[in-house]
Write a protein that holds these residues in place. Structure first.
Motif, PDB file in Angstrom:
ATOM      1  N   ALA A 189      -3.277  -1.077 -24.644  1.00  0.00           N
ATOM      2  CA  ALA A 189      -3.598  -2.235 -23.803  1.00  0.00           C
ATOM      3  C   ALA A 189      -2.637  -3.394 -24.079  1.00  0.00           C
ATOM      4  O   ALA A 189      -2.072  -3.505 -25.163  1.00  0.00           O
ATOM      5  CB  ALA A 189      -5.039  -2.679 -24.059  1.00  0.00           C
ATOM      6  N   THR A 190      -2.459  -4.257 -23.093  1.00  0.00           N
ATOM      7  CA  THR A 190      -1.601  -5.441 -23.226  1.00  0.00           C
ATOM      8  C   THR A 190      -2.424  -6.620 -23.739  1.00  0.00           C
ATOM      9  O   THR A 190      -3.475  -6.941 -23.170  1.00  0.00           O
ATOM     10  CB  THR A 190      -0.976  -5.807 -21.860  1.00  0.00           C
ATOM     11  OG1 THR A 190      -0.165  -4.712 -21.413  1.00  0.00           O
ATOM     12  CG2 THR A 190      -0.111  -7.053 -21.969  1.00  0.00           C
ATOM     13  N   PHE A 191      -1.927  -7.258 -24.798  1.00  0.00           N
ATOM     14  CA  PHE A 191      -2.604  -8.417 -25.356  1.00  0.00           C
ATOM     15  C   PHE A 191      -2.381  -9.637 -24.456  1.00  0.00           C
ATOM     16  O   PHE A 191      -1.242  -9.982 -24.139  1.00  0.00           O
ATOM     17  CB  PHE A 191      -2.060  -8.687 -26.768  1.00  0.00           C
ATOM     18  CG  PHE A 191      -2.517  -9.982 -27.393  1.00  0.00           C
ATOM     19  CD1 PHE A 191      -3.815 -10.457 -27.221  1.00  0.00           C
ATOM     20  CD2 PHE A 191      -1.639 -10.714 -28.183  1.00  0.00           C
ATOM     21  CE1 PHE A 191      -4.228 -11.644 -27.814  1.00  0.00           C
ATOM     22  CE2 PHE A 191      -2.045 -11.905 -28.795  1.00  0.00           C
ATOM     23  CZ  PHE A 191      -3.344 -12.372 -28.594  1.00  0.00           C
TER      24      PHE A 191
ATOM     25  N   VAL B 121     -12.094  -8.194 -28.595  1.00  0.00           N
ATOM     26  CA  VAL B 121     -12.483  -8.317 -30.003  1.00  0.00           C
ATOM     27  C   VAL B 121     -13.240  -9.636 -30.161  1.00  0.00           C
ATOM     28  O   VAL B 121     -12.712 -10.704 -29.832  1.00  0.00           O
ATOM     29  CB  VAL B 121     -11.241  -8.289 -30.924  1.00  0.00           C
ATOM     30  CG1 VAL B 121     -11.652  -8.545 -32.372  1.00  0.00           C
ATOM     31  CG2 VAL B 121     -10.513  -6.952 -30.791  1.00  0.00           C
ATOM     32  N   MET B 122     -14.495  -9.532 -30.652  1.00  0.00           N
ATOM     33  CA  MET B 122     -15.327 -10.728 -30.818  1.00  0.00           C
ATOM     34  C   MET B 122     -15.896 -10.776 -32.231  1.00  0.00           C
ATOM     35  O   MET B 122     -16.308  -9.743 -32.764  1.00  0.00           O
ATOM     36  CB  MET B 122     -16.483 -10.734 -29.806  1.00  0.00           C
ATOM     37  CG  MET B 122     -16.053 -10.731 -28.352  1.00  0.00           C
ATOM     38  SD  MET B 122     -17.437 -10.939 -27.188  1.00  0.00           S
ATOM     39  CE  MET B 122     -17.651 -12.720 -27.212  1.00  0.00           C
ATOM     40  N   PRO B 123     -15.929 -11.958 -32.843  1.00  0.00           N
ATOM     41  CA  PRO B 123     -16.540 -12.062 -34.169  1.00  0.00           C
ATOM     42  C   PRO B 123     -18.028 -11.742 -34.109  1.00  0.00           C
ATOM     43  O   PRO B 123     -18.684 -12.022 -33.097  1.00  0.00           O
ATOM     44  CB  PRO B 123     -16.295 -13.517 -34.566  1.00  0.00           C
ATOM     45  CG  PRO B 123     -16.000 -14.232 -33.298  1.00  0.00           C
ATOM     46  CD  PRO B 123     -15.405 -13.237 -32.357  1.00  0.00           C
ATOM     47  N   SER B 124     -18.533 -11.178 -35.178  1.00  0.00           N
ATOM     48  CA  SER B 124     -19.935 -10.740 -35.194  1.00  0.00           C
ATOM     49  C   SER B 124     -20.920 -11.883 -34.963  1.00  0.00           C
ATOM     50  O   SER B 124     -22.029 -11.671 -34.487  1.00  0.00           O
ATOM     51  CB  SER B 124     -20.256 -10.051 -36.530  1.00  0.00           C
ATOM     52  OG  SER B 124     -19.925 -10.918 -37.605  1.00  0.00           O
ATOM     53  N   ASN B 125     -20.492 -13.121 -35.260  1.00  0.00           N
ATOM     54  CA  ASN B 125     -21.394 -14.261 -35.078  1.00  0.00           C
ATOM     55  C   ASN B 125     -21.189 -14.977 -33.737  1.00  0.00           C
ATOM     56  O   ASN B 125     -21.686 -16.083 -33.534  1.00  0.00           O
ATOM     57  CB  ASN B 125     -21.227 -15.264 -36.227  1.00  0.00           C
ATOM     58  CG  ASN B 125     -19.826 -15.878 -36.280  1.00  0.00           C
ATOM     59  OD1 ASN B 125     -18.911 -15.427 -35.584  1.00  0.00           O
ATOM     60  ND2 ASN B 125     -19.658 -16.896 -37.100  1.00  0.00           N
TER      61      ASN B 125
ATOM     62  N   GLN C 271      -8.137 -13.696 -39.507  1.00  0.00           N
ATOM     63  CA  GLN C 271      -7.400 -12.518 -39.981  1.00  0.00           C
ATOM     64  C   GLN C 271      -8.055 -11.232 -39.478  1.00  0.00           C
ATOM     65  O   GLN C 271      -7.366 -10.312 -39.014  1.00  0.00           O
ATOM     66  CB  GLN C 271      -7.333 -12.510 -41.512  1.00  0.00           C
ATOM     67  CG  GLN C 271      -6.448 -11.374 -42.033  1.00  0.00           C
ATOM     68  CD  GLN C 271      -6.364 -11.353 -43.560  1.00  0.00           C
ATOM     69  OE1 GLN C 271      -6.891 -12.239 -44.225  1.00  0.00           O
ATOM     70  NE2 GLN C 271      -5.698 -10.353 -44.101  1.00  0.00           N
ATOM     71  N   ALA C 272      -9.390 -11.174 -39.549  1.00  0.00           N
ATOM     72  CA  ALA C 272     -10.106  -9.985 -39.076  1.00  0.00           C
ATOM     73  C   ALA C 272      -9.928  -9.809 -37.572  1.00  0.00           C
ATOM     74  O   ALA C 272      -9.754  -8.685 -37.078  1.00  0.00           O
ATOM     75  CB  ALA C 272     -11.591 -10.099 -39.427  1.00  0.00           C
ATOM     76  N   ARG C 273      -9.962 -10.908 -36.852  1.00  0.00           N
ATOM     77  CA  ARG C 273      -9.783 -10.837 -35.402  1.00  0.00           C
ATOM     78  C   ARG C 273      -8.411 -10.274 -35.056  1.00  0.00           C
ATOM     79  O   ARG C 273      -8.282  -9.386 -34.203  1.00  0.00           O
ATOM     80  CB  ARG C 273      -9.965 -12.233 -34.782  1.00  0.00           C
ATOM     81  CG  ARG C 273     -11.423 -12.646 -34.673  1.00  0.00           C
ATOM     82  CD  ARG C 273     -11.615 -14.136 -34.456  1.00  0.00           C
ATOM     83  NE  ARG C 273     -11.025 -14.642 -33.229  1.00  0.00           N
ATOM     84  CZ  ARG C 273     -11.550 -15.641 -32.515  1.00  0.00           C
ATOM     85  NH1 ARG C 273     -12.670 -16.222 -32.898  1.00  0.00           N
ATOM     86  NH2 ARG C 273     -10.955 -16.059 -31.419  1.00  0.00           N
ATOM     87  N   GLU C 274      -7.384 -10.785 -35.721  1.00  0.00           N
ATOM     88  CA  GLU C 274      -6.015 -10.359 -35.419  1.00  0.00           C
ATOM     89  C   GLU C 274      -5.760  -8.921 -35.852  1.00  0.00           C
ATOM     90  O   GLU C 274      -5.107  -8.160 -35.132  1.00  0.00           O
ATOM     91  CB  GLU C 274      -5.016 -11.315 -36.082  1.00  0.00           C
ATOM     92  CG  GLU C 274      -5.020 -12.691 -35.430  1.00  0.00           C
ATOM     93  CD  GLU C 274      -4.078 -13.675 -36.087  1.00  0.00           C
ATOM     94  OE1 GLU C 274      -3.653 -13.413 -37.243  1.00  0.00           O
ATOM     95  OE2 GLU C 274      -3.773 -14.710 -35.469  1.00  0.00           O
ATOM     96  N   THR C 275      -6.290  -8.534 -37.001  1.00  0.00           N
ATOM     97  CA  THR C 275      -6.125  -7.159 -37.502  1.00  0.00           C
ATOM     98  C   THR C 275      -6.834  -6.165 -36.588  1.00  0.00           C
ATOM     99  O   THR C 275      -6.277  -5.106 -36.248  1.00  0.00           O
ATOM    100  CB  THR C 275      -6.685  -7.042 -38.936  1.00  0.00           C
ATOM    101  OG1 THR C 275      -6.032  -7.999 -39.761  1.00  0.00           O
ATOM    102  CG2 THR C 275      -6.447  -5.655 -39.508  1.00  0.00           C
ATOM    103  N   THR C 276      -8.058  -6.515 -36.190  1.00  0.00           N
ATOM    104  CA  THR C 276      -8.826  -5.628 -35.302  1.00  0.00           C
ATOM    105  C   THR C 276      -8.142  -5.497 -33.951  1.00  0.00           C
ATOM    106  O   THR C 276      -8.044  -4.404 -33.388  1.00  0.00           O
ATOM    107  CB  THR C 276     -10.265  -6.153 -35.127  1.00  0.00           C
ATOM    108  OG1 THR C 276     -10.847  -6.364 -36.410  1.00  0.00           O
ATOM    109  CG2 THR C 276     -11.121  -5.170 -34.337  1.00  0.00           C
ATOM    110  N   LEU C 277      -7.647  -6.610 -33.431  1.00  0.00           N
ATOM    111  CA  LEU C 277      -6.946  -6.582 -32.143  1.00  0.00           C
ATOM    112  C   LEU C 277      -5.718  -5.688 -32.219  1.00  0.00           C
ATOM    113  O   LEU C 277      -5.468  -4.880 -31.311  1.00  0.00           O
ATOM    114  CB  LEU C 277      -6.544  -7.995 -31.726  1.00  0.00           C
ATOM    115  CG  LEU C 277      -5.713  -8.061 -30.434  1.00  0.00           C
ATOM    116  CD1 LEU C 277      -6.559  -7.718 -29.221  1.00  0.00           C
ATOM    117  CD2 LEU C 277      -5.067  -9.417 -30.259  1.00  0.00           C
ATOM    118  N   LYS C 278      -4.960  -5.815 -33.295  1.00  0.00           N
ATOM    119  CA  LYS C 278      -3.748  -4.994 -33.461  1.00  0.00           C
ATOM    120  C   LYS C 278      -4.096  -3.508 -33.417  1.00  0.00           C
ATOM    121  O   LYS C 278      -3.408  -2.704 -32.784  1.00  0.00           O
ATOM    122  CB  LYS C 278      -3.072  -5.356 -34.790  1.00  0.00           C
ATOM    123  CG  LYS C 278      -1.685  -4.788 -34.959  1.00  0.00           C
ATOM    124  CD  LYS C 278      -1.041  -5.302 -36.246  1.00  0.00           C
ATOM    125  CE  LYS C 278       0.350  -4.704 -36.422  1.00  0.00           C
ATOM    126  NZ  LYS C 278       0.955  -5.160 -37.696  1.00  0.00           N
TER     127      LYS C 278
END
Length: 317
Positions: free
Chosen positions: A145-147, A102-106, A130-137
């Protein structure tokens, strides 16, 4: 957290043996000119020559190799805009398992290209935590997959500690070791290994004055989260991790700060005197040393050059 729950010297030795086909044993370089300027003997452990261009290759490889077979079959996932993203994608590729990043758009295009080049699947999100963590979840729920966290994770800390193990195996007469601190995986692992190796060796951290949460946390005795960091050292913007802070509190004598002008000067010095490529975060320990020369006078000092992933079109000099 109890001390005995952290990796032992044997654990770290075992990790180094295990990851050796995944990483380089990086060289140690010196510069007579820099020594004369600094007033001490400096030995640079060059993780800028590491796979993926940074020490992060070590922790990612160790974490992937410690997965159980059923975990490996479903792959690994993380959120990162930096070196951990590429490191985990590469470790997964070598292990023959999927990696979901998961990577931020910028995130810089150069970082995205690196992840894709190592076969990682990028899932973009809005550029906030928050977006990174929500998307990863969501990714973890969908794929199983394992975090693998970038720094606040025991297997990652153990892997990063192998850098200091190599350093002291190859240069056992060091009196001081310095490493930069962002999330603290490198500094925590370095401090842990050095404590196991020889309690007489002094460990210092180095941090940008524009992102000084670890410095303030160490002085306060508890974690003070990073807020609005502002520094050229883009690899050191994150708050120090909980596990790493435990190690830093126990085994790091002090953290020195460096301003952005000092960091740029140290970075330029390494380019000019040593003819090697480093990123701004990597120059922070030398900058901090030069700003506090009296603490290092006449000593044998090891500095970990943490990485060399810099956009050469945007050098600050």
């Amino acid at each position: 957290m109890k001390e005995q729950e952290f990796p032992t010297l044997n654990d770290i030795r075992h990790a180094l043996v295990k990851i050796k086909n995944f990483v380089h044993r990086t060289p140690i370089l010196t510069s007579t000119a820099i020594n004369e300027i600094a007033g001490c003997e400096i030995y640079f452990k060059c993780e800028n020559f590491q796979k993926v261009g940074a020490f992060k290759a070590r922790g990612a490889a160790n974490a992937v190799l410690k997965l159980k077979p059923e975990q490996k079959s479903k792959g690994v996932a993380t959120h990162s805009s930096g070196n951990h993203a590429a490191a985990l994608a590469r470790a997964a590729k070598v292990a023959g398992i999927p990696a979901y990043i998961v990577m931020p758009s910028n995130a810089p295009e150069i970082k995205k290209k690196a992840v894709k080049g190592y076969g990682g699947e990028i899932i973009e999100c809005e550029p906030n935590l928050q977006a990174r963590e929500t998307t990863l979840k969501k990714v973890v729920q969908e794929t199983g997959a394992t975090f693998i966290p970038p720094y606040d994770f025991m297997d990652v800390i153990e892997g990063q500690a192998t850098c200091a193990l190599e350093f002291l195996e190859d240069q056992p007469d060091l009196e001081i070791i310095m490493a930069p601190v962002g999330g603290g995986g490198l500094l925590g692992g370095t401090a842990l290994l050095t404590h196991h190796w020889d309690e007489e060796i002094i460990i210092y951290g180095a941090e940008p004055s524009g992102a000084d949460d670890a410095y303030r946390s160490l002085k306060a005795g508890h974690i003070i989260p990073q807020t609005k960091p502002n520094t050229i050292a883009d690899g050191l913007l994150t708050s120090v991790g909980v596990l790493n802070f435990e190690l830093i509190k126990k085994y790091v004598k002090d953290i020195f700060l460096a301003t952005d002008p000092q960091i740029i000067e140290a970075m330029r010095m390494i380019y000019e005197r040593m003819k090697i490529v480093i990123e701004p975060s990597c120059a922070v320990p030398l900058a901090a040393l030069l700003a506090n020369k009296e603490k290092f006078a006449g000593k044998k000092v090891g500095i970990i050059l943490s990485g060399g992933n810099v956009d050469l079109g945007k050098l600050p000099f």
